[in-house]
Design an enzyme around this catalytic site. Structure first.
Site, PDB file in Angstrom:
ATOM      1  N   ARG A  42       0.818  -1.215   0.000  1.00  0.00           N
ATOM      2  CA  ARG A  42       0.000   0.000   0.000  1.00  0.00           C
ATOM      3  C   ARG A  42       0.853   1.266   0.000  1.00  0.00           C
ATOM      4  NH1 ARG A  42      -5.232   1.016   1.237  1.00  0.00           N
ATOM      5  NH2 ARG A  42      -5.755   2.985   2.253  1.00  0.00           N
ATOM      6  N   VAL A  76      -5.949   8.053  -2.229  1.00  0.00           N
ATOM      7  CA  VAL A  76      -5.981   6.627  -1.919  1.00  0.00           C
ATOM      8  C   VAL A  76      -6.971   6.463  -0.778  1.00  0.00           C
ATOM      9  CG1 VAL A  76      -4.668   4.675  -1.014  1.00  0.00           C
ATOM     10  CG2 VAL A  76      -3.630   6.203  -2.703  1.00  0.00           C
ATOM     11  N   SER A  77      -8.047   5.764  -1.032  1.00  0.00           N
ATOM     12  CA  SER A  77      -9.128   5.657  -0.048  1.00  0.00           C
ATOM     13  C   SER A  77      -8.662   4.921   1.207  1.00  0.00           C
ATOM     14  CB  SER A  77     -10.326   4.925  -0.659  1.00  0.00           C
ATOM     15  OG  SER A  77     -10.820   5.611  -1.781  1.00  0.00           O
ATOM     16  N   ALA A  78      -9.402   5.136   2.280  1.00  0.00           N
ATOM     17  CA  ALA A  78      -9.105   4.452   3.532  1.00  0.00           C
ATOM     18  C   ALA A  78      -9.185   2.946   3.336  1.00  0.00           C
ATOM     19  CB  ALA A  78     -10.079   4.900   4.616  1.00  0.00           C
ATOM     20  N   PHE A 221     -16.410   9.903  -0.587  1.00  0.00           N
ATOM     21  CA  PHE A 221     -15.426   9.898  -1.671  1.00  0.00           C
ATOM     22  C   PHE A 221     -15.350  11.281  -2.308  1.00  0.00           C
ATOM     23  CE2 PHE A 221     -15.931   5.361  -1.374  1.00  0.00           C
ATOM     24  CZ  PHE A 221     -14.748   4.826  -1.867  1.00  0.00           C
TER      25      PHE A 221
END
Length: 411
Positions: A42, A76-78, A221
């Site tokens: 990640r 970059v989403s959680a 988002f």
């Protein structure tokens, strides 16, 4: 051991720890998603100066691009929402999957799940975003497993007929007809859908002439750009000192906003509901209930210097306009300090009525929806003959290309 090797070892430790947290919290439920999360580095997809401890937090999104006003336009989403959406999609080996909204890490996890016999296409309207995603995917060893395209996702994806799954990783106000045309008959569409300002990541599957939800997850988002972009309507209200409170409406702004002129100069009123909740317990369904049933629902923001800004810990950014007045969701200590009571504070000549309208919905949520089965969502594309009569407890939202319904439990 050199510094880079040490960082990689530390990243692997943190990734493994986070995988366990996601599994224990119920966001990861399958072996395939867990294996994919453990396999993908990640930290290779976030800005280089991002601390590993931030990258590998359960609920931390990392912004990768801002516009000229400093507003996040790509991130970059959680980890929790990425893994939850992968579970919603029910991906299998050999599938062909479309990701709308490129970042790299999510596409890499999809590639791990669908395997070498699967196909992954990641698209974004912003060439800077796709260039970055393609470069990072190549560097991480996924360059030949993910096809990255620069395209407005409102259009069909050239060179592909059908996708077994479509995962949208940007906030959508509506479902593009192209998505439905390219979704396989038995495919799953996972989309963060905005309904009167409140979003849920909804997994949809076809049922006869419409789409029906199989699951829904609370999410947030960055909004869609391009043809599918939807601009909120804003109403800026100055207080007596010129500081602003802003009301944001999805698509149901007041017909006569001038009625609210000078409203912040009026005496404030408040009403309390008797409905309490313990500290730390989510009440996200109340937000969605307001979006479904509270007349004049909007979201509220307060500029520093306003009375509201000085009281930030006593209210939440949800409001309802009632003619020349508006009320907003407030809380005060309750349950001997272990929780709060919901209430409504209001400004305007008819503030008491505005507050009473909000209290009515708080109490209705408490009686009819709280701690009940989750609501069900449906999408009826234009021309699909959506039902004209809907059961009690159903909220409707008109969209450009169809109709969204939320069916709340009535028993």
């Amino acid at each position: 051991m050199n510094g880079k090797a040490t960082d990689e070892t530390r990243a692997a430790e943190l990734r493994g720890k986070l995988a366990g947290e996601l599994r224990d919290a119920g966001f990861i439920t399958s072996a395939s998603v867990e294996a994919a999360f453990r396999a993908v580095p990640r930290h290779a997809f976030v800005p280089a100066d991002t601390p590993l401890e931030v990258t590998y937090q359960l609920d931390s999104a990392v912004v990768t691009k801002r516009d000229e006003h400093g507003v996040a336009v790509s991130s970059v989403s959680a980890a929790y929402i990425q893994t939850a959406m992968l579970e919603q999609a029910e991906l299998k080996s050999g599938m062909t999957v479309l990701e709308i909204g490129s970042g790299g890490v999510n596409a890499a996890m999809i590639a791990e799940i669908v395997g070498p016999k699967g196909r992954v296409v990641s698209v974004d309207i912003d060439p800077e975003v796709t260039d970055r995603a393609a470069t990072l995917l190549e560097a991480a060893g996924y360059g030949d497993r993910v096809t990255v395209l620069t395209i407005d996702a409102e259009d069909e994806i050239p060179g592909f007929e059908k996708f077994n799954a479509i995962i949208v990783t940007v906030g959508a106000w509506d479902l593009a007809p192209a998505w439905l045309r390219q979704l396989a008959e038995d495919g799953t569409l996972v989309v963060p859908l905005r309904m009167n300002g409140i979003s849920r990541s909804i997994a949809f599957r076809r049922v006869n002439n419409h789409l029906a939800s199989t699951s829904a997850v609370v999410c947030g988002f960055v909004p869609m750009q391009g043809t599918g972009e939807h601009i909120d309507q804003e109403l800026r209200l100055p207080d007596p000192n010129g500081h602003m409170v802003t009301l944001r409406f999805d698509d149901r702004a007041p017909n006569n906003p001038s009625l609210l002129d000078g409203v912040l100069a009026t005496e404030r009123s408040e009403v309390w509901s008797g409905v309490t909740i313990k500290n730390g317990v989510s009440f996200a369904d109340l937000h969605l209930w307001f979006a479904s049933f509270l007349p004049g629902f909007c979201r509220l923001a307060a500029q520093e210097g306003t009375e509201l800004a000085q009281e930030r810990k006593t209210w939440f950014p949800f409001a309802g306009v009632h003619g020349d007045s508006f009320a907003y969701l407030s809380v005060r200590p309750a349950l001997e300090g272990t929780g709060v009571e919901f209430g409504a504070r209001a400004y305007g000549p008819h503030g008491q009525e505005a507050a009473a309208a909000m209290i009515k919905q708080i109490q209705a949520w408490d009686e009819r929806a709280r701690n009940r089965a989750e609501p069900m969502f449906a999408y009826w594309p234009t021309g699909s003959n959506a039902p004209t009569r809907l059961p009690d407890g159903t909220a409707t939202f008109n969209k450009t290309h169809g109709l969204v319904t939320i069916s709340w439990p009535t028993g």
